[in-house]
Design a protein around this motif. Structure first.
Motif, PDB file in Angstrom:
ATOM      1  N   LEU A 122       0.832  -1.202   0.000  1.00 25.78           N
ATOM      2  CA  LEU A 122       0.000   0.000   0.000  1.00 25.78           C
ATOM      3  C   LEU A 122       0.868   1.255   0.000  1.00 25.78           C
ATOM      4  O   LEU A 122       0.617   2.200  -0.769  1.00 25.78           O
ATOM      5  N   GLU A 123       1.889   1.282   0.837  1.00 22.65           N
ATOM      6  CA  GLU A 123       2.793   2.426   0.885  1.00 22.65           C
ATOM      7  C   GLU A 123       3.457   2.643  -0.472  1.00 22.65           C
ATOM      8  O   GLU A 123       3.596   3.781  -0.953  1.00 22.65           O
ATOM      9  N   ASP A 124       3.855   1.545  -1.111  1.00 19.51           N
ATOM     10  CA  ASP A 124       4.493   1.652  -2.416  1.00 19.51           C
ATOM     11  C   ASP A 124       3.518   2.193  -3.461  1.00 19.51           C
ATOM     12  O   ASP A 124       3.886   3.050  -4.272  1.00 19.51           O
ATOM     13  N   VAL A 125       2.287   1.699  -3.441  1.00 20.49           N
ATOM     14  CA  VAL A 125       1.270   2.171  -4.393  1.00 20.49           C
ATOM     15  C   VAL A 125       1.002   3.665  -4.191  1.00 20.49           C
ATOM     16  O   VAL A 125       0.858   4.418  -5.155  1.00 20.49           O
ATOM     17  N   LEU A 126       0.955   4.097  -2.940  1.00 18.93           N
ATOM     18  CA  LEU A 126       0.699   5.514  -2.668  1.00 18.93           C
ATOM     19  C   LEU A 126       1.796   6.406  -3.251  1.00 18.93           C
ATOM     20  O   LEU A 126       1.543   7.565  -3.592  1.00 18.93           O
ATOM     21  N   GLY A 183      -2.255  12.584  -4.360  1.00 17.88           N
ATOM     22  CA  GLY A 183      -2.984  12.022  -3.228  1.00 17.88           C
ATOM     23  C   GLY A 183      -4.294  11.373  -3.629  1.00 17.88           C
ATOM     24  O   GLY A 183      -5.099  11.959  -4.354  1.00 17.88           O
ATOM     25  N   ALA A 184      -4.526  10.150  -3.158  1.00 19.17           N
ATOM     26  CA  ALA A 184      -5.758   9.425  -3.459  1.00 19.17           C
ATOM     27  C   ALA A 184      -6.906   9.950  -2.615  1.00 19.17           C
ATOM     28  O   ALA A 184      -6.707  10.523  -1.539  1.00 19.17           O
ATOM     29  N   LEU A 196      -6.160  -6.346   9.068  1.00 21.64           N
ATOM     30  CA  LEU A 196      -5.415  -5.774   7.947  1.00 21.64           C
ATOM     31  C   LEU A 196      -5.921  -4.382   7.591  1.00 21.64           C
ATOM     32  O   LEU A 196      -5.125  -3.452   7.402  1.00 21.64           O
ATOM     33  N   TYR A 197      -7.235  -4.199   7.496  1.00 20.20           N
ATOM     34  CA  TYR A 197      -7.728  -2.879   7.108  1.00 20.20           C
ATOM     35  C   TYR A 197      -7.524  -1.853   8.217  1.00 20.20           C
ATOM     36  O   TYR A 197      -7.415  -0.655   7.947  1.00 20.20           O
ATOM     37  N   GLY A 198      -7.445  -2.320   9.443  1.00 26.35           N
ATOM     38  CA  GLY A 198      -7.057  -1.413  10.520  1.00 26.35           C
ATOM     39  C   GLY A 198      -5.617  -0.945  10.354  1.00 26.35           C
ATOM     40  O   GLY A 198      -5.293   0.227  10.580  1.00 26.35           O
ATOM     41  N   ALA A 199      -4.748  -1.868   9.949  1.00 30.39           N
ATOM     42  CA  ALA A 199      -3.356  -1.485   9.675  1.00 30.39           C
ATOM     43  C   ALA A 199      -3.278  -0.547   8.472  1.00 30.39           C
ATOM     44  O   ALA A 199      -2.502   0.412   8.465  1.00 30.39           O
ATOM     45  N   LEU A 249      -3.534   5.257   5.750  1.00 32.71           N
ATOM     46  CA  LEU A 249      -4.487   6.167   5.109  1.00 32.71           C
ATOM     47  C   LEU A 249      -4.623   7.459   5.895  1.00 32.71           C
ATOM     48  O   LEU A 249      -4.667   8.563   5.315  1.00 32.71           O
ATOM     49  N   ASP A 250      -4.701   7.348   7.219  1.00 30.68           N
ATOM     50  CA  ASP A 250      -4.872   8.544   8.053  1.00 30.68           C
ATOM     51  C   ASP A 250      -3.678   9.498   7.918  1.00 30.68           C
ATOM     52  O   ASP A 250      -3.855  10.721   7.950  1.00 30.68           O
ATOM     53  N   ARG A 251      -2.496   8.943   7.775  1.00 37.16           N
ATOM     54  CA  ARG A 251      -1.324   9.808   7.618  1.00 37.16           C
ATOM     55  C   ARG A 251      -1.401  10.627   6.330  1.00 37.16           C
ATOM     56  O   ARG A 251      -0.858  11.726   6.254  1.00 37.16           O
ATOM     57  N   HIS A 252      -2.086  10.097   5.344  1.00 38.76           N
ATOM     58  CA  HIS A 252      -2.192  10.780   4.058  1.00 38.76           C
ATOM     59  C   HIS A 252      -3.535  11.490   3.878  1.00 38.76           C
ATOM     60  O   HIS A 252      -3.778  12.078   2.816  1.00 38.76           O
ATOM     61  N   GLY A 253      -4.397  11.429   4.894  1.00 41.85           N
ATOM     62  CA  GLY A 253      -5.707  12.067   4.787  1.00 41.85           C
ATOM     63  C   GLY A 253      -6.669  11.349   3.863  1.00 41.85           C
ATOM     64  O   GLY A 253      -7.663  11.930   3.390  1.00 41.85           O
TER      65      GLY A 253
END
Length: 431
Positions: A193-197, A203-204, A225-228, A233-237
């Motif tokens: 996920l981090e790599d995709v971002l 920003g998505a 997993l979705y909690g992780a 996601l929260d860090r990126h808004g």
């Protein structure tokens, strides 16, 4: 006088070729009661698919049919331009159950429309048309929801109003992370996920994900997993949309919503629902915190969303679900059914895996001794189960080789055993 042309021929002459029908000789269902339905020839079937997870409580549930009849006798339609008591009452109940603070509810007529609305809200709120979605996912048949569907079999066009990035993690036992432990699987998916971002320019807007993939074959990631993902996601808004069209209302047994298996970092920003809440009536909807729901700066209404008749059905159906603890029944009876299916699978070489939770079970069929999907075997078992008096569904991201089992949540232990016995005989018939 009835039309002498067979109904199947009439279907093919006026409806699209891509409108799929089950069975070599399709059946017309004429009525139902409890967990059973009957076809036009008088054959009785135990229903383990519920019209695609939609008959949630029971066929012909008296409380629902009474509520629909009484409301239809008063007024059938008004639109959202007028105050609508049944709609407000159902919205109040769903907002309270959602777990989302300061929740607002918007009703639609389907899960596709609900997800379409969620995407509209997320992209408007974030001012971005970039969406994160899960591989093997399914979110509907509209132009926007097809564009975030990660299942090739259900994505008929590559054209899209959105720029979609697909993330690993929703399929636990296939793919590059399948060999890892749950903790390492989750860590690898988060790294992906981090790599995709890093590829998402500007920003998505949101991640949309089914806690348990429905059409994809009832696959799911490790709990948490979705909690992780939420921490990232929260860090990126970035918003989190939980597609609860198939997993909501207690079907998974352990939780009322699928997202609650990943709840260490709180509820999603947006939750979508449909199918079971109407018990066959056309209800979908979106729940979001007020800040997100109210972000649209233009007029919008729904002509048919929140219809007084469908809302009456939803209120009666939800009340029955809660009053009779059908979530608890899904946990208890579903647990017994899953144990029985796993025992059957131990002696069925075609079954690669039995997975699921609550009354949401999937049997993945492969060519014995391999991981190669076997859609022909799945089709054969579907036919054999029907011949034995049981209706099940199909799905899967690997050529529809997964049998999907999702009966009404009022299923009894005796009915679960009956259905398992029919499935066992159907699996033996293909060996």
């Amino acid at each position: 006088m009835s039309n002498p042309i067979p109904l199947h021929s009439r279907h093919r002459s006026v409806l699209p070729d891509w409108l799929a029908l089950y069975y070599d000789r399709p059946i017309e269902l004429t009525h139902g009661e409890g967990r059973h339905v009957w076809d036009a020839d008088g054959n009785r079937y135990l229903d383990f698919f519920g019209g695609i997870l939609t008959t949630m409580t029971a066929h012909a549930l008296p409380e629902v049919t009474k509520a629909v009849s009484e409301q239809a006798g008063r007024i059938i339609h008004s639109s959202t331009l007028y105050l609508n008591r049944p709609m407000i009452e159902l919205a109040e109940r769903i907002a309270a159950l959602s777990g989302i603070p300061d929740a607002r509810v918007f009703f639609t007529t389907s899960g596709t429309e609900a997800n379409d609305t969620a995407l509209l809200l997320a992209t408007a709120y974030r001012r971005s048309n970039q969406i994160l979605a899960m591989r093997n996912s399914y979110h509907g048949r509209s132009f926007s929801t097809v564009s975030v569907t990660g299942n090739r079999g259900w994505s008929p066009t590559s054209l899209s109003p959105l720029q979609t990035y697909y993330v690993h993690g929703a399929v636990r036992t296939r793919g590059p992370f399948a060999h890892l432990s749950d903790a390492d699987f989750t860590a690898a998916a988060v790294a992906d996920l981090e790599d995709v971002l890093g590829q998402a320019r500007g920003g998505a807007a949101a991640l949309i994900a089914e806690p348990v993939q429905g059409v994809g074959g009832f696959t799911s990631p490790p709990d948490g997993l979705y909690g992780a993902f939420r921490e990232v996601l929260d860090r990126h808004g970035i918003l989190w949309i939980s597609d609860e069209v198939q997993t909501g209302w207690g079907r998974t047994g352990d939780n009322f919503w699928g997202w609650q298996a990943h709840a260490q970092n709180g509820p999603p920003d947006i939750l979508t629902f449909a199918k079971g809440i109407g018990n066959g009536m056309s209800i979908g909807g979106v729940v979001a915190r007020a800040e997100v729901m109210n972000c649209l700066d233009s007029n919008s209404i729904s002509t048919f969303g929140g219809s007084p008749v469908t809302m009456a059905a939803g209120n009666a159906n939800l009340a029955y679900l809660l009053d009779h603890d059908l979530q608890g029944n899904a946990r208890r009876v579903g647990g017994l059914l899953l144990e029985r299916l796993r025992a059957i699978a131990a002696h069925a070489p075609a079954v690669r895996e039995v997975r699921g939770r609550g009354l949401m079970a999937g049997l993945e069929l492969t060519r014995p001794g391999t991981d190669q999907a076997d859609p022909d075997a799945a089709a054969a078992v579907l036919e054999a189960a029907r011949a034995g008096g049981l209706l099940v569904g199909k799905g899967g991201g690997y050529d529809t080789s997964v049998l999907r089992i999702a009966p009404p949540l009022s299923l009894t232990v005796a009915e679960a055993e009956e259905g398992a016995e029919i499935l066992e005989q159907a699996l033996r018939s293909i060996q």
